[in-house]
Design a protein around this motif. Structure first.
Motif, PDB file in Angstrom:
ATOM      1  N   ALA A   1     108.332  63.876  60.953  1.00 37.81           N
ATOM      2  CA  ALA A   1     107.517  63.102  61.893  1.00 37.81           C
ATOM      3  C   ALA A   1     107.231  61.702  61.360  1.00 37.81           C
ATOM      4  N   LEU A   2     107.122  61.571  60.049  1.00 37.14           N
ATOM      5  CA  LEU A   2     106.918  60.250  59.448  1.00 37.14           C
ATOM      6  C   LEU A   2     108.208  59.440  59.420  1.00 37.14           C
ATOM      7  N   GLY A   3     109.350  60.099  59.615  1.00 34.36           N
ATOM      8  CA  GLY A   3     110.637  59.406  59.611  1.00 34.36           C
ATOM      9  C   GLY A   3     111.304  59.408  58.257  1.00 34.36           C
ATOM     10  N   LEU A   4     110.866  60.292  57.370  1.00 34.96           N
ATOM     11  CA  LEU A   4     111.430  60.362  56.026  1.00 34.96           C
ATOM     12  C   LEU A   4     112.432  61.498  55.935  1.00 34.96           C
ATOM     13  N   ARG A   5     113.670  61.168  55.550  1.00 34.58           N
ATOM     14  CA  ARG A   5     114.727  62.170  55.472  1.00 34.58           C
ATOM     15  C   ARG A   5     115.305  62.292  54.060  1.00 34.58           C
ATOM     16  N   LYS A   6     115.262  61.212  53.289  1.00 37.55           N
ATOM     17  CA  LYS A   6     115.891  61.188  51.967  1.00 37.55           C
ATOM     18  C   LYS A   6     114.917  60.665  50.915  1.00 37.55           C
ATOM     19  N   ILE A   7     115.186  60.987  49.664  1.00 34.14           N
ATOM     20  CA  ILE A   7     114.384  60.456  48.569  1.00 34.14           C
ATOM     21  C   ILE A   7     114.609  58.942  48.499  1.00 34.14           C
ATOM     22  N   ASN A   8     113.559  58.213  48.195  1.00 29.27           N
ATOM     23  CA  ASN A   8     113.536  56.749  48.105  1.00 29.27           C
ATOM     24  C   ASN A   8     113.668  56.051  49.451  1.00 29.27           C
ATOM     25  N   GLN A   9     113.607  56.773  50.545  1.00 28.14           N
ATOM     26  CA  GLN A   9     113.591  56.147  51.869  1.00 28.14           C
ATOM     27  C   GLN A   9     112.179  55.647  52.141  1.00 28.14           C
ATOM     28  N   THR A  10     112.076  54.476  52.723  1.00 29.23           N
ATOM     29  CA  THR A  10     110.779  53.854  53.007  1.00 29.23           C
ATOM     30  C   THR A  10     110.643  53.587  54.494  1.00 29.23           C
ATOM     31  N   VAL A  11     109.452  53.864  55.020  1.00 28.44           N
ATOM     32  CA  VAL A  11     109.125  53.567  56.417  1.00 28.44           C
ATOM     33  C   VAL A  11     107.773  52.880  56.461  1.00 28.44           C
ATOM     34  N   GLU A  12     107.511  52.157  57.540  1.00 28.66           N
ATOM     35  CA  GLU A  12     106.213  51.515  57.739  1.00 28.66           C
ATOM     36  C   GLU A  12     105.580  52.051  59.006  1.00 28.66           C
ATOM     37  N   HIS A  13     104.280  52.350  58.922  1.00 24.98           N
ATOM     38  CA  HIS A  13     103.518  52.843  60.061  1.00 24.98           C
ATOM     39  C   HIS A  13     102.181  52.123  60.091  1.00 24.98           C
TER      40      HIS A  13
ATOM     41  N   MET B   1      95.097  45.949  62.563  1.00 27.15           N
ATOM     42  CA  MET B   1      95.104  47.055  61.630  1.00 27.15           C
ATOM     43  C   MET B   1      96.132  46.821  60.533  1.00 27.15           C
ATOM     44  N   ALA B   2      95.896  47.460  59.424  1.00 28.02           N
ATOM     45  CA  ALA B   2      96.810  47.349  58.293  1.00 28.02           C
ATOM     46  C   ALA B   2      98.019  48.260  58.509  1.00 28.02           C
ATOM     47  N   LYS B   3      99.091  47.920  57.856  1.00 22.13           N
ATOM     48  CA  LYS B   3     100.283  48.757  57.897  1.00 22.13           C
ATOM     49  C   LYS B   3     100.392  49.499  56.571  1.00 22.13           C
ATOM     50  N   LEU B   4     100.981  50.672  56.619  1.00 23.79           N
ATOM     51  CA  LEU B   4     101.216  51.471  55.432  1.00 23.79           C
ATOM     52  C   LEU B   4     102.708  51.561  55.176  1.00 23.79           C
ATOM     53  N   LYS B   5     103.100  51.358  53.929  1.00 25.54           N
ATOM     54  CA  LYS B   5     104.485  51.497  53.516  1.00 25.54           C
ATOM     55  C   LYS B   5     104.576  52.835  52.786  1.00 25.54           C
ATOM     56  N   ILE B   6     105.326  53.779  53.347  1.00 24.65           N
ATOM     57  CA  ILE B   6     105.395  55.139  52.819  1.00 24.65           C
ATOM     58  C   ILE B   6     106.800  55.376  52.290  1.00 24.65           C
ATOM     59  N   THR B   7     106.893  55.815  51.025  1.00 30.50           N
ATOM     60  CA  THR B   7     108.171  56.068  50.379  1.00 30.50           C
ATOM     61  C   THR B   7     108.200  57.507  49.890  1.00 30.50           C
ATOM     62  N   GLN B   8     109.267  58.229  50.225  1.00 29.20           N
ATOM     63  CA  GLN B   8     109.416  59.593  49.726  1.00 29.20           C
ATOM     64  C   GLN B   8     109.914  59.517  48.297  1.00 29.20           C
ATOM     65  N   ILE B   9     109.185  60.122  47.354  1.00 29.30           N
ATOM     66  CA  ILE B   9     109.556  60.034  45.941  1.00 29.30           C
ATOM     67  C   ILE B   9     110.007  61.363  45.362  1.00 29.30           C
ATOM     68  N   LYS B  10     109.750  62.465  46.070  1.00 27.20           N
ATOM     69  CA  LYS B  10     110.172  63.783  45.594  1.00 27.20           C
ATOM     70  C   LYS B  10     110.935  64.500  46.693  1.00 27.20           C
ATOM     71  N   SER B  11     111.718  65.476  46.292  1.00 26.75           N
ATOM     72  CA  SER B  11     112.555  66.223  47.216  1.00 26.75           C
ATOM     73  C   SER B  11     111.726  67.137  48.112  1.00 26.75           C
TER      74      SER B  11
END
Length: 60
Positions: free
Chosen positions: A25-37, A1-11
């Protein structure tokens, strides 16, 4: 399966409680933080609820 790179861009300020919980739940806490799922229906559903707050890239 493919991976997704998710970045929070807004507050998360002003977002609903459900949207904040989805970001947590996605693991995003701050702006510009990136996680992979892994690309799955559950992750895509969470992303759909916060699509205006995040940027999604597919990683091969």
């Amino acid at each position: 399966m493919a991976k997704l790179k998710i970045t929070q861009i807004k507050s998360r300020i002003g977002a609903s409680a459900i949207q904040k919980k989805n970001l947590d739940a996605l693991g995003l806490r701050k702006i510009n933080q990136t996680v992979e799922h892994e690309d799955s229906a559950v992750i895509l559903g969470m992303i759909a609820k916060v699509k205006h707050l995040v940027k999604i890239e597919e990683v091969k």
